[in-house]
Design an enzyme around this catalytic site. Sequence first.
Site, mmCIF file in Angstrom:
data_model
loop_
_atom_site.group_PDB
_atom_site.id
_atom_site.type_symbol
_atom_site.label_atom_id
_atom_site.label_comp_id
_atom_site.label_asym_id
_atom_site.label_seq_id
_atom_site.Cartn_x
_atom_site.Cartn_y
_atom_site.Cartn_z
ATOM 1 N N ASP A 103 3.962 51.290 60.601
ATOM 2 C CA ASP A 103 5.239 50.926 61.225
ATOM 3 C C ASP A 103 5.192 51.379 62.690
ATOM 4 O O ASP A 103 5.129 52.581 62.962
ATOM 5 C CB ASP A 103 6.361 51.646 60.454
ATOM 6 C CG ASP A 103 7.749 51.406 61.036
ATOM 7 O OD1 ASP A 103 7.870 50.686 62.046
ATOM 8 O OD2 ASP A 103 8.710 51.968 60.466
ATOM 9 N N ALA A 162 17.613 60.277 69.565
ATOM 10 C CA ALA A 162 17.364 61.146 68.400
ATOM 11 C C ALA A 162 15.868 61.171 68.075
ATOM 12 O O ALA A 162 15.317 62.236 67.750
ATOM 13 C CB ALA A 162 18.159 60.639 67.203
ATOM 14 N N ASN A 163 15.215 60.023 68.164
ATOM 15 C CA ASN A 163 13.782 59.969 67.833
ATOM 16 C C ASN A 163 12.955 60.780 68.832
ATOM 17 O O ASN A 163 12.027 61.504 68.458
ATOM 18 C CB ASN A 163 13.268 58.524 67.843
ATOM 19 C CG ASN A 163 13.970 57.641 66.826
ATOM 20 O OD1 ASN A 163 14.609 58.149 65.923
ATOM 21 N ND2 ASN A 163 13.853 56.335 66.977
ATOM 22 N N LEU A 202 1.118 50.646 76.363
ATOM 23 C CA LEU A 202 0.599 49.295 76.134
ATOM 24 C C LEU A 202 0.226 49.072 74.676
ATOM 25 O O LEU A 202 -0.790 48.424 74.377
ATOM 26 C CB LEU A 202 -0.631 49.073 77.045
ATOM 27 C CG LEU A 202 -0.347 49.140 78.569
ATOM 28 C CD1 LEU A 202 -1.639 49.290 79.360
ATOM 29 C CD2 LEU A 202 0.410 47.892 79.016
ATOM 30 N N GLY A 203 1.031 49.628 73.757
ATOM 31 C CA GLY A 203 0.783 49.436 72.325
ATOM 32 C C GLY A 203 -0.626 49.874 71.959
ATOM 33 O O GLY A 203 -1.074 50.962 72.350
ATOM 34 N N GLY A 221 6.949 54.252 70.839
ATOM 35 C CA GLY A 221 7.292 54.604 72.219
ATOM 36 C C GLY A 221 8.076 55.919 72.258
ATOM 37 O O GLY A 221 7.907 56.719 73.183
ATOM 38 N N ASP A 222 8.917 56.147 71.259
ATOM 39 C CA ASP A 222 9.696 57.396 71.212
ATOM 40 C C ASP A 222 8.783 58.589 70.955
ATOM 41 O O ASP A 222 8.940 59.655 71.564
ATOM 42 C CB ASP A 222 10.757 57.318 70.111
ATOM 43 C CG ASP A 222 11.762 56.212 70.376
ATOM 44 O OD1 ASP A 222 11.954 55.866 71.556
ATOM 45 O OD2 ASP A 222 12.327 55.678 69.404
ATOM 46 N N ASN A 229 21.294 56.146 66.216
ATOM 47 C CA ASN A 229 21.611 54.914 65.492
ATOM 48 C C ASN A 229 21.280 55.106 64.025
ATOM 49 O O ASN A 229 20.343 55.831 63.690
ATOM 50 C CB ASN A 229 20.748 53.735 65.980
ATOM 51 C CG ASN A 229 21.096 53.292 67.386
ATOM 52 O OD1 ASN A 229 22.236 53.400 67.805
ATOM 53 N ND2 ASN A 229 20.104 52.792 68.108
ATOM 54 N N GLU A 231 20.068 53.686 76.112
ATOM 55 C CA GLU A 231 20.910 53.259 74.984
ATOM 56 C C GLU A 231 22.331 53.801 75.096
ATOM 57 O O GLU A 231 23.125 53.644 74.179
ATOM 58 C CB GLU A 231 20.266 53.659 73.648
ATOM 59 C CG GLU A 231 19.101 52.753 73.302
ATOM 60 C CD GLU A 231 18.589 52.874 71.884
ATOM 61 O OE1 GLU A 231 18.842 53.896 71.216
ATOM 62 O OE2 GLU A 231 17.916 51.930 71.439
#
Length: 302
Positions: A242, A37-38, A217-218, A247-248, A6, A136
């Site tokens: 950021d 891609a990430n 879990l962040g 997650g990627d 993206n 995706e």
Amino acid sequence: MLGSFNLDVVTEVERFPSVGETIRAISTGFYPGGKGANQAAAASEINSRVHLFVKVGDDSFGADAEKYFSTTKTGSYTLIKDISVKTGSALVMVESLTGNNSIIIDQGANATITKAEILSDINNLKSAKVFLTQLENNIDITRFTIDIAKMCGCYVILNPAPYSENIMSHLSSVDLLTPNGTEAELISDIKISDLHSAEQAIRAIHRLGVKEIVMTLGDNGALYFNGTTMKHYSAINASVVDTSGAGDAFTGSLAAGLVEGKSMDEAIKFAVAYASLAVEKKGASSMPSANSVGIRLKKDCM
Ligand code: ATP
Ligand code: RIB
């Protein structure tokens, strides 16, 4: 890997707007992105033999994709360009104080992959140990490619992001699932509010036939379950800039760690450290180097 590209339009805001409200951005930038891609970028920082299958349109974002892949570390890639579709894009809002994000994707070319295109790249699947994908792309192709990867003897990792109910019937073909909290809630139908409910959700996901699960879990780290062993991994303190792509970074580095021969426990510790470095960088695709992980892990022990 099968995944998405993206073009991310990343807008930094003081806070997310409410319905009907117009707010001023602090800044806006254009970055390469897409979960495929990430994750390929993260995995390639650790292992040089990553191969990504990706599809774009014949437009300026598609040209950006070609330029990006030809200049990044992503080991090898098959990039299909289709004049009849537009390249995938994403609107990413990042809250400046917390680094929290909110994302809308327009799948574009990512959701137009055909069986013939996948089969044209089958030799790469045949020689792979691990197959990693996300949600995706068009789901029929995701399911088709998972089936082929299984037939080729690959260990199949699925990052079920963004969630789609159409993958539920295929979860028993997945060796390792890496949902975040939101995806885990949707898959398990259990609300996650603390570690106890996260454990209930991960058990419910295991009952759906997934062999191993790592739930992210962040800033609460990650939770692992394989039917017998349940283990929580705390996040490592980070100076958050950021969180988009955290997650990627996690799934890409976890997959590469496993390919490199790390045990699941070592690979998760490595991914937790790697993702804590990724949240300190702007842009979902800007991935830390593998060397920085050792330093972070040493610091965390002190
Ligand atoms: P995103 O959609 O924002 O890319 P995600 O929701 O898929 O991310 P998260 O669960 O938020 O994934 O984060 C993945 C991993 O990144 C976590 O398991 C954790 O190890 C690490 N991480 C995320 N946020 C932080 C943070 N604030 N501090 C340290 N580590 C973090
Ligand atoms: O996980 C972050 C990614 O999600 C962004 O790069 C965006 O393109 C969306 O796919």
